[in-house]
Each structure stands twice: as structure tokens, then as C-alpha cells.
Design an enzyme around this catalytic site. Structure first.
Site, mmCIF file in Angstrom:
data_model
loop_
_atom_site.group_PDB
_atom_site.id
_atom_site.type_symbol
_atom_site.label_atom_id
_atom_site.label_comp_id
_atom_site.label_asym_id
_atom_site.label_seq_id
_atom_site.Cartn_x
_atom_site.Cartn_y
_atom_site.Cartn_z
ATOM 1 N N GLY A 1 51.765 54.328 -7.893
ATOM 2 C CA GLY A 1 50.815 53.556 -7.098
ATOM 3 C C GLY A 1 51.432 52.320 -6.470
ATOM 4 O O GLY A 1 52.645 52.160 -6.433
ATOM 5 N N HIS B 1 56.718 55.571 0.037
ATOM 6 C CA HIS B 1 55.861 56.637 -0.507
ATOM 7 C C HIS B 1 55.258 57.467 0.641
ATOM 8 O O HIS B 1 55.173 58.685 0.557
ATOM 9 C CB HIS B 1 54.706 56.032 -1.312
ATOM 10 C CG HIS B 1 55.126 55.324 -2.565
ATOM 11 N ND1 HIS B 1 54.929 53.970 -2.754
ATOM 12 C CD2 HIS B 1 55.714 55.774 -3.693
ATOM 13 C CE1 HIS B 1 55.374 53.627 -3.957
ATOM 14 N NE2 HIS B 1 55.867 54.690 -4.537
ATOM 15 N N SER C 1 57.550 48.905 -5.095
ATOM 16 C CA SER C 1 56.287 48.247 -5.470
ATOM 17 C C SER C 1 56.587 46.903 -6.141
ATOM 18 O O SER C 1 55.801 45.963 -6.052
ATOM 19 C CB SER C 1 55.495 49.141 -6.418
ATOM 20 O OG SER C 1 55.349 50.422 -5.847
#
Ligand code: PAF
Length: 291
Positions: free
Chosen positions: A22, A28, A197
Site C-alpha cells: 500500500g 506501483h 512508500s
């Protein structure tokens, strides 16, 4: 998820998987695009979002790892993702004898009832494996679980985690998972910082200092271009010195190795793979490149 995957397979629908933790970024989303290219418009692209506790060491950033599911879901929708799989700890690491949705005891670790792991024993010894002893065991275990749950024909991984990609390819070959692994190039910010991230942690001057990883790669590339071959120990010392120029940066490791076997080389030359990990403040960043 498994029932759905079986239904798709019965209908002949091709499945592409992008496994993530995430807090999605352009890297991504490029994997999503590649998954779509690989399986076609009639296939389904699944993105899994799960911050996997077993790949974090006890002193690492599991609890503060950035999470924003609402934002991720919007990005996935805009990118044409068909299904986002967001399991909870209770589903991924069941506590025996308890229902998956039963709240865990305050003191229980999310994985306290789980005892079966997938371990790759060779490629995971050095670099990230040496610096983070239980990391790859957590990665191979969760990726194997995701393959069993989602049953993809193709799964996409980023080259930024070069060693991880090599280990997953080895696991797939060793354990006969019927999945094709695609490794896509690292996406970078305009100043060369690899997208991650964890870049969210880099505030103020730390963000500028983080470009030291890219500077080290550029320096190694220039050295190889000039000298054709160069002793790895000397280049290691040069990288250490370069990283020390930034007040908040500390080199964790730099390695020069064969890209296929991950075996360290004594002489660095064109085609040698370089990987490094650097702490910038409290944030540990990794990068790699072929020289
Ligand atoms: O690369 C990552 O984001 C993770 O290691 C992965 C492959 C999703 C497993 O948790």
C-alpha cells in the site's frame, strides 16, 4: 479471494497480480499497467494491499509504515485495477481456535498462532538478509500465501528490491508455483531518488540528502566507464566516503555482485550489479543498479 480466483480460472479468465504493502506511488501504478499488458483487457488485475508483519524486524517501522487505504483505492480505480485484496492479520495469520474477525488480545502479536514459513536458503543470506535476518522469510511466506489465494498467471515486482525479486523467482522455480514473475524497472523522482512508500518519512533536508544513494550509483557507473575494471574494496571505500558527506546519512552496506547469482565480485566491471542500503535520519533506504 480464493473462491473468486477459482471462479475466474474456471471461466478461463487470466489473472495478473501486483502485490503491495500500500501507500501506492507511480512505481506501483507502472506495475499495474504492465500487469494489464501481460494479461490483456479481458483478464483481471488484482492489487493486494497488506502491510505484512512477518517481514519487519522487532525494531523496524511496522507500526508507523504509511497507510492510506482510501487514497490507494482511488489510485487503483483510476488505474483500471479490477480487484483490490486487502486482507487483515486475522485472515493472513489465523490464530487457531479463534474466528478471523475476533479482535486480538492487546498483547498478542498478529502472528502468534502461525508456525509455517517458506524459507529460501541461499540468495537470502547476504545484503538485506544479513541486515534484516527474518525479513525474507516473511516476504517469501506472504508471497507464497498470496499466490495460493489469488492464483495469478503473472505477478509483478519492482526492480528496486532486486534481491527480493531474485528470491521470489527462485522460490517459484524451486516450489513449482504456476506463475510467471515479471520484474519491472525502478521508477525514480526527477532527482534520481527511487520511488518508495518510505520516502514519506523524508522531511526537510532529509529528502535532499536521500539523493546520496543515486549519487553513489552514478559515481560507481562513472568509475566503471573510466577504468573498465575496478577493485570492489576500493569502490566500497569510495561509496562510504561519499555517503559520509551528508550529515544525516549512514551507509548500512554496499555490495557489488553478479546479477544472476548474487555472488559478490572482487573486480567491478560493466554489467556488475550494485546494491546499497543507507540510513537517512531514521529512514532506511535501498537502491540498486546494473553498472
Ligand atoms: O515489495 C513489497 O512491497 C513487499 O515486500 C511484498 C512483495 C508486497 C510482500 O509483502
Amino acid at each position: 479471494m480464493q473462491r473468486l480466483a477459482k471462479k475466474w480460472q474456471r471461466a478461463g479468465t487470466r489473472i495478473g497480480l501486483v502485490p503491495t504493502m500500500g501507500y501506492l506511488h507511480a512505481g506501483h501504478l507502472s506495475l499495474v499497467q504492465r500487469a494489464r499488458q501481460a494479461i490483456g483487457q479481458r483478464g483481471v488485475v488484482v492489487v493486494s494491499i497488506y502491510v505484512n508483519p512477518t517481514q519487519f524486524g522487532p525494531q523496524e517501522d511496522f507500526s508507523r509504515y504509511p497507510r492510506d487505504l482510501k487514497r490507494d483505492l482511488k489510485l487503483c480505480r483510476d488505474a483500471g485495477v479490477d480487484v483490490v485484496f486487502t486482507p487483515g492479520d486475522g485472515e493472513m495469520y489465523p490464530r487457531w481456535g479463534e474466528a478471523p474477525d475476533e479482535p486480538a488480545r492487546e498483547d498478542a502479536r498478529p502472528t502468534s498462532g502461525f508456525s509455517t514459513y517458506v524459507v529460501e536458503e541461499k540468495l537470502s543470506q547476504g545484503m538485506e538478509g544479513a541486515a534484516r535476518p527474518t525479513h525474507f522469510r516473511g516476504v517469501t511466506t506472504v508471497v507464497a500465501k498470496l499466490f495460493n489465494l489469488i492464483q495469478p498467471e503473472v505477478a509483478m515486482f519492482g526492480q528496486k528490491d532486486f534481491q527480493q525479486a531474485a528470491i521470489i523467482k527462485r522460490m517459484v522455480a524451486d516450489l513449482n508455483f504456476p506463475v510467471r514473475i515479471v520484474v519491472a524497472p525502478t521508477r525514480r523522482e526527477p532527482d534520481g531518488l527511487a520511488m518508495s512508500s518510505r520516502n514519506k518519512y523524508l522531511v526537510g533536508d532529509l529528502r535532499r540528502q536521500a539523493t546520496i544513494l543515486w549519487c553513489a550509483i552514478q559515481m560507481a557507473r562513472a568509475t566503471v566507464k573510466k577504468s573498465r575494471t575496478f577493485p570492489a574494496v576500493k569502490l566500497t571505500a569510495a561509496v562510504k566516503k561519499l555517503v559520509a558527506c551528508e550529515p544525516d546519512a549512514r551507509l548500512d552496506y554496499v555490495e557489488f555482485f553478479e546479477p544472476d547469482t548474487l555472488a559478490p565480485v572482487a573486480e567491478v566491471r560493466r554489467g556488475t550489479q550494485m546494491a546499497l542500503a543507507v540510513f537517512v535520519g531514521r529512514t532506511r533506504l535501498v537502491d540498486n543498479a546494473q553498472l
